[in-house]
Design a protein around this motif. Structure first.
Motif, PDB file in Angstrom:
ATOM      1  N   LEU A 224       0.831  -1.206   0.000  1.00  0.00           N
ATOM      2  CA  LEU A 224       0.000   0.000   0.000  1.00  0.00           C
ATOM      3  C   LEU A 224       0.868   1.260   0.000  1.00  0.00           C
ATOM      4  CD1 LEU A 224      -2.643  -1.152   2.654  1.00  0.00           C
ATOM      5  CD2 LEU A 224      -2.810  -1.318   0.182  1.00  0.00           C
ATOM      6  N   ARG A 226       2.851   4.560  -1.007  1.00  0.00           N
ATOM      7  CA  ARG A 226       2.394   5.670  -1.851  1.00  0.00           C
ATOM      8  C   ARG A 226       2.842   5.561  -3.306  1.00  0.00           C
ATOM      9  NH1 ARG A 226       0.108  10.355  -0.436  1.00  0.00           N
ATOM     10  NH2 ARG A 226      -0.594  10.392   1.699  1.00  0.00           N
ATOM     11  N   TYR A 318      -9.465  -0.759  -1.344  1.00  0.00           N
ATOM     12  CA  TYR A 318      -9.007   0.316  -0.460  1.00  0.00           C
ATOM     13  C   TYR A 318      -8.273   1.389  -1.261  1.00  0.00           C
ATOM     14  CZ  TYR A 318      -5.907   2.241   3.248  1.00  0.00           C
ATOM     15  OH  TYR A 318      -5.208   3.053   4.096  1.00  0.00           O
ATOM     16  N   ARG A 322     -11.088   6.062  -3.365  1.00  0.00           N
ATOM     17  CA  ARG A 322     -11.126   7.513  -3.541  1.00  0.00           C
ATOM     18  C   ARG A 322     -11.566   7.908  -4.963  1.00  0.00           C
ATOM     19  NH1 ARG A 322     -12.187  11.452  -4.072  1.00  0.00           N
ATOM     20  NH2 ARG A 322     -11.372  13.545  -3.698  1.00  0.00           N
TER      21      ARG A 322
ATOM     22  N   HIS B  43      -2.509   3.454   8.516  1.00  0.00           N
ATOM     23  CA  HIS B  43      -1.984   4.194   7.364  1.00  0.00           C
ATOM     24  C   HIS B  43      -3.118   4.733   6.517  1.00  0.00           C
ATOM     25  CE1 HIS B  43      -2.664   0.327   5.466  1.00  0.00           C
ATOM     26  NE2 HIS B  43      -1.821  -0.215   6.308  1.00  0.00           N
ATOM     27  N   VAL B  44      -2.736   5.463   5.472  1.00  0.00           N
ATOM     28  CA  VAL B  44      -3.725   6.112   4.619  1.00  0.00           C
ATOM     29  C   VAL B  44      -3.535   5.585   3.199  1.00  0.00           C
ATOM     30  CG1 VAL B  44      -2.172   8.088   4.329  1.00  0.00           C
ATOM     31  CG2 VAL B  44      -4.596   8.372   3.858  1.00  0.00           C
ATOM     32  N   ALA B  45      -4.650   5.475   2.458  1.00  0.00           N
ATOM     33  CA  ALA B  45      -4.587   4.973   1.079  1.00  0.00           C
ATOM     34  C   ALA B  45      -3.758   5.927   0.215  1.00  0.00           C
ATOM     35  CB  ALA B  45      -5.998   4.828   0.516  1.00  0.00           C
ATOM     36  N   PRO B  46      -3.150   5.422  -0.869  1.00  0.00           N
ATOM     37  CA  PRO B  46      -2.277   6.259  -1.697  1.00  0.00           C
ATOM     38  C   PRO B  46      -2.923   7.571  -2.160  1.00  0.00           C
ATOM     39  CG  PRO B  46      -2.071   3.980  -2.373  1.00  0.00           C
ATOM     40  CD  PRO B  46      -3.146   4.017  -1.328  1.00  0.00           C
ATOM     41  N   LEU B  47      -4.251   7.585  -2.327  1.00  0.00           N
ATOM     42  CA  LEU B  47      -4.893   8.821  -2.789  1.00  0.00           C
ATOM     43  C   LEU B  47      -5.451   9.657  -1.633  1.00  0.00           C
ATOM     44  CD1 LEU B  47      -6.619   7.335  -5.944  1.00  0.00           C
ATOM     45  CD2 LEU B  47      -4.679   8.890  -5.906  1.00  0.00           C
ATOM     46  N   GLY B  48      -5.048   9.315  -0.405  1.00  0.00           N
ATOM     47  CA  GLY B  48      -5.399  10.163   0.727  1.00  0.00           C
ATOM     48  C   GLY B  48      -6.682   9.807   1.459  1.00  0.00           C
ATOM     49  N   ASP B  49      -7.414   8.825   0.969  1.00  0.00           N
ATOM     50  CA  ASP B  49      -8.673   8.420   1.588  1.00  0.00           C
ATOM     51  C   ASP B  49      -8.967   7.017   1.085  1.00  0.00           C
ATOM     52  OD1 ASP B  49     -11.064   8.554   2.956  1.00  0.00           O
ATOM     53  OD2 ASP B  49     -12.107   9.729   1.446  1.00  0.00           O
ATOM     54  N   PRO B  50      -9.475   6.084   1.817  1.00  0.00           N
ATOM     55  CA  PRO B  50      -9.752   6.078   3.263  1.00  0.00           C
ATOM     56  C   PRO B  50      -8.524   5.821   4.138  1.00  0.00           C
ATOM     57  CG  PRO B  50     -10.723   4.158   2.121  1.00  0.00           C
ATOM     58  CD  PRO B  50      -9.906   4.897   1.135  1.00  0.00           C
ATOM     59  N   LEU B  51      -8.771   5.606   5.439  1.00  0.00           N
ATOM     60  CA  LEU B  51      -7.706   5.309   6.390  1.00  0.00           C
ATOM     61  C   LEU B  51      -7.858   3.882   6.906  1.00  0.00           C
ATOM     62  CD1 LEU B  51      -8.233   8.546   8.473  1.00  0.00           C
ATOM     63  CD2 LEU B  51      -6.325   8.145   6.926  1.00  0.00           C
TER      64      LEU B  51
END
Lengths: 651, 74
Positions: A224, A226, A318, A322, B43-51
């Motif tokens: 996961l 970045r 997950y 977004r 942690h946070v998903a690569p696009l900033g949401d969700p957690l």
């Protein structure tokens, strides 16, 4: 009536794997009334010959439903017979949380047995669970087992099939638990939670280091990540897409090759021409239309199975959540939509992995808008025939048009999802959007193959029969009635003709047959309907016949223009299409016709296989009928605007 | 502070869930998120949401708008 045994548990508790272990191959897959939630049952016979009906209930976290699956499971619990027996499946890794629900029901007078699953992981994690102590403290039967390895499953099976096991003292659960007022439920929950905490303190020996969770977190740190996360994601999605788009086609071609050989055998051995035609062009072709999907479905579900068992699939959801959120969708929609770029049939089947009913229906509704591979032959023919091979900003115009078609499909799918989201009542929406991230696991090949075979056999039995039936019906409409007098006169000519003339005459017969058939007459009858979007009766017949599958449009045009088989050498068809003139000498088909057809094929549901599989997955004709109507309306309206506007502009 | 503002990888305790609807609170309650309970933001998903949130030994993801309504203390 046979006694009911219900498997109840959280999603990801390994309930379905345990069900497969207990049921073996004797499984029935259906749907719960009025929704897309899948119902799995099996008849299991005890050594004494008593039959039990084993049901795998949809996963549930709680007695206060968050998803359609939970609602269905609760309804089933609510209405179960007094002889029914509940087996709770809990994940032994997380006993303290997982015991709350079964204890809550037990406190309400419902007898339950508890299968403590994933014992292999529990011991790998350095923990141990004293199930004897749990049994003495609660009076509930506990069965430590691992559905994955099969250890301990036999003991559970012997118990549930035995005559001595307890029966439920209470006939129905409701209203004691399900309609419990909020405050009372909170208290009951608190009580069960406190007991669960006491029990796990007393009966679970904690490992020193929480090895599995720490390993998960380490792997998550990479998968996961970045930068690396999205790279891996695109690589895996590329493999998934390639596998159904490219790798499945040699297998499908192989199947179709065998079908064509069988057709030849029938044609040369069955004397009566009508029967021979029914067997080869009707039935065998219909069966072939179904079997051709099997490689795609098999490969896609093998990959989905690996991703799901390994724990990566929920993490995919997950990562892309977004992106999907603004359209009222969630991350689980991604794989079904991606699969639909190859073919909507496996795409719609892949919506099984979406737990939310409303999202699942929306995904089924929009997936045929994604540009599937069956549209490519149609797009290729139209673009190569009518779009000038010019260059725009150094890029080839035909290539740009093709790219625009892919974009058009995807954007429209998302816009339709958004419209459905904005117009729907929020009743069936999840209260909370959450995804459980399970432990990473190595997939078990046996379980995987059983899963793949399960999907294929459901497709063949439930959707395949509908698809083959519709294919045969469509063949009848395209072949009957025949003008026997014309045939007889042409066949006379055949006798004196040379090889080249023979082919021409046969092509003429085929064209005449098609024109005289019910579908041909319907095409002529419907011409006024399609004229405003630029089609004459020949193109209309093509549209009608492409209901079988979109690519059939190309071969039907070949037949209708007396060209015989055009697959593999479409240039002849292109030239013929370009040369068609109207009565006053103008070109009949223009760029405007081409654009109108492109848009029509992008939007309309020209595919009985998609209709068949949508029927099977939603358990009613309502959704496929809605899809057909909304997509046809969209296609017709868009084609009308495109045709009228481009006719004006291109004059 | 809210769960959204809380630091990653540190033990947190839930204070209240007042901004959430009754139904949402019931769902979270049964996941083990209720006042007094411990959780950890992973942690946070690569696009900033969700957690990703750890509750006990399980990992769950929650969208930002929900995390913004969960009051926690460290």
């Amino acid at each position: 009536m046979s006694q009911e045994i219900l498997l109840v548990g959280r999603p990801n508790s390994g309930k379905t794997t345990l069900f497969n272990r207990l049921a073996g191959t004797n499984q029935k897959v259906g749907n719960y009334a009025g929704c897309t939630v899948e119902k799995k049952t099996s008849i299991v016979t005890s050594p004494e010959g008593i039959e039990f009906e084993l049901t795998d209930l949809p996963g549930m976290y709680s007695l206060k439903p968050n998803t359609m699956d939970e609602e269905v499971a609760l309804k089933h619990l609510d209405s179960m017979r007094s002889t029914a027996y509940l087996v709770f499946v809990v994940d032994g890794n997380n006993l303290e949380q997982e015991l709350i629900l079964p204890l809550l029901l037990h406190h309400r007078g419902l007898t339950v047995a508890i299968a403590v699953n994933m014992m292999d992981e529990v011991s790998e994690n350095g923990k141990s669970i004293n199930t004897d102590a749990l049994r003495t403290r609660t009076g509930i039967e506990f069965f430590p087992l691992s559905a994955k390895t099969g250890d301990g499953v036999e003991a559970l099976k012997n118990h549930i099939l035995s005559k001595t096991r307890p029966k439920n003292p209470r006939a129905v659960l409701a209203p004691s638990v399900l309609q419990m007022p909020e405050e009372q439920f909170r208290l009951a929950h608190k009580e069960a939670k406190a007991e669960s905490k006491r029990l796990s303190l007393a009966c679970v020996t904690q490992g020193l280091d929480n090895r599995l969770l720490r390993r998960d977190l380490r792997i998550d740190g990479i998968i996961l990540h970045r930068l690396f996360g999205p790279v891996l994601f695109f690589a895996i999605m590329f493999v998934v897409f390639q596998s159904i788009f490219t790798w499945a086609s040699p297998l499908s071609d192989g199947i179709l090759f065998f079908i064509s050989k069988a057709q030849e055998v029938v044609r040369s051995n069955v004397g009566a021409p009508l029967l021979s035609s029914l067997l080869s062009d009707g039935i065998l072709a219909g069966v072939g239309a179904v079997l051709a999907f099997v490689p795609q479905i098999g490969i896609l579900f093998l990959l989905i199975g690996i991703l799901e068992y390994s724990g990566y699939l929920p993490r995919v959801a997950y990562m892309v959540d977004r992106v999907m959120k603004p359209f009222g969708l969630d991350g689980k929609v991604f794989i079904p939509l991606l699969s639909s770029v190859a073919c909507a049939v496996p795409g719609i089947m892949a919506t099984r992995t979406i737990e939310n009913e409303r999202t699942r229906i929306t995904t089924i509704m929009i997936s045929p808008l994604m540009t599937c591979s069956a549209r490519l032959p149609v797009y290729t023919l139209l673009i190569s025939t009518f779009v000038p091979a010019a260059r725009v900003w150094g890029l080839s115009l035909p290539g740009l048009v093709m790219f625009a078609m892919y974009l058009l499909g995807t954007v429209t799918a998302l816009v339709v999802a958004l419209i459905l989201h904005l117009t729907s009542s929020n009743k069936k929406k999840n209260v909370i959007d959450m995804i459980h991230l399970p432990h990473y696991r190595t997939p078990d090949w046996k379980l995987l193959l059983r899963y793949v075979w399960g999907r294929i056999s459901v497709f063949l039995r439930k959707a395949g029969t509908v698809i083959a039936g519709m294919a045969i019906l469509l063949w009848v409409l395209l072949s009957f009635p025949r003008d026997e007098a014309f045939r007889a006169s042409m066949e006379n000519n055949l006798k004196t003709a040379n090889a080249e003339q023979k082919e021409q005459i046969q092509n003429q017969i085929a064209a005449k047959d098609l024109e005289n058939s019910i579908a041909g007459k319907t095409g002529k009858f419907l011409e006024p309907v399609f004229r405003p979007i630029g089609y004459d009766w020949k193109l209309t017949i093509g549209i009608l016949s492409s209901l079988a599958a979109r690519e059939v449009f190309v071969s039907t045009l070949g037949t209708v223009f007396s060209l015989g088989k055009v697959e593999g050498h479409e240039e002849g068809l292109s030239a013929t299409l370009r040369a068609q003139k109207t009565e006053d000498g103008k070109l009949k088909y223009t760029l405007a016709t081409c654009l109108s057809l492109l848009v029509f094929f992008a939007f309309s549901l020209q595919c009985i296989s998609t209709i068949g599989v949508a029927r099977r997955e939603t358990n009613s004709w309502k959704i496929p009928a809605t899809m057909f109507v909304y997509m046809f309306t969209l296609a017709y309206t868009a084609a009308f605007i495109v045709y009228q506007v481009s006719s004006l502009l291109l004059k | 502070m809210t769960l959204l503002e809380a630091p990653f990888r540190s033990q947190l305790r839930v204070l209240s869930l007042t901004g959430l609807s009754e139904e949402a609170r019931m769902v979270l309650l049964q996941l083990g998120v209720e006042p007094g309970e411990a959780l950890e933001k992973m942690h946070v998903a690569p696009l900033g949401d969700p957690l990703t949130i750890r509750i006990g030994e399980q990992l769950f993801t929650l969208r930002k708008e929900v995390c913004g309504l969960i009051e926690v203390e460290s």
